[in-house]
Design a protein around this motif. Structure first.
Motif: not given
Length: 253
Positions: A105-110, A115-123, A192-196
């Motif tokens: 579950e942690h891996s899925r959330r990470i 993915l969301r972070s990459a999208e936001e960075k592209g945006k 992401l840091s907390v989840e890792k």
């Protein structure tokens, strides 16, 4: 030197074992180890009263064997211990599966956060590019008010005419959008840091659980585990020596 060759009488050896059981300094492992040292300790450590006391201490939730029971207390202890051991192994498997599920579950959330972070960075990258372009258009608009070569002036005029929205309001909107992107990225990176860290903690917990398959995994700790945590081989050895020397001195007097 074996216990049978020592100067201590059998009664004192029996009392030493009784004190060890009563004070929780001896467990079933100690009695089994003593039983292979010599004939005398083999007979004394198999005494039914010792195993009955040990049964009551390690399994207080179960009825201790009665004196009229035809089956020995040592045998009953062995049966109960094997049942408890089987229960612990089942609990261990459930704990491993539960922690593995948490890690997945942690891996899925990470993965989702990355993915969301990459999208936001592209945006944000596209927003920065658009903001730079708008600044160039505004500079070109200002430059139209001063004399310039006709070729340069024509390019700047074409750039200004291609922009169909008010420059200043559009720049303000883009800056707000860029600020929002940065906040989103910072929030995602923090989460992401907390989840890792949580996943790393779960992995360490899984390694510990897999290394200790017979540890109690329920909220309460069983008497055997509680005793095992308090007992140390060296401490037992020292206490046995002290008891033996004390008994020897009493006998000598």
């Amino acid at each position: 030197m074996s216990a049978s060759d020592s100067a201590l009488p059998e009664e004192l050896w029996r009392r030493i074992l009784e004190i060890g059981i009563e004070s929780s300094n001896f467990n079933y492992k100690d009695l089994c180890c003593l039983s292979i040292t010599c004939t005398l300790l083999n007979r004394l450590s198999s005494d039914d009263s010792l195993w009955s006391s040990l049964f009551s201490a390690d399994f207080p939730q179960y009825q201790p064997p009665s004196s009229s029971c035809s089956v020995s207390s040592k045998w009953l202890y062995k049966i109960r211990y094997e049942k408890v051991r089987e229960q612990k192994l089942l609990a261990h498997r459930r704990a491993v599966l539960r922690i593995q599920s948490e890690i997945n579950e942690h891996s899925r959330r990470i993965g989702k956060m990355e993915l969301r972070s990459a999208e936001e960075k592209g945006k944000m990258k596209n927003t920065v590019a658009e903001l730079l372009n708008l600044h160039k258009i505004r500079q070109a608009k200002v430059a139209l008010n001063v004399w310039q070569p006709e070729i340069v002036r024509g390019k700047q005029k074409q750039m200004v005419e291609q922009c169909n929205v008010p420059i200043d309001s559009r720049i303000h909107a883009i800056e707000m959008e860029l600020k929002l992107c940065k906040q989103q990225i910072q929030g995602l990176e923090k989460a992401l840091s907390v989840e890792k860290k949580r996943m790393q903690t779960a992995k360490e917990k899984l390694a510990s659980v897999e290394y200790h398959p017979l540890r109690e995994f329920n909220s309460t700790v069983s008497p055997i585990d509680e005793h095992d945590m308090r007992r140390k081989r060296f401490k037992n050895f020292i206490k046995c020596k002290v008891l033996s020397l004390t008994a020897l001195s009493i006998y000598a007097i």
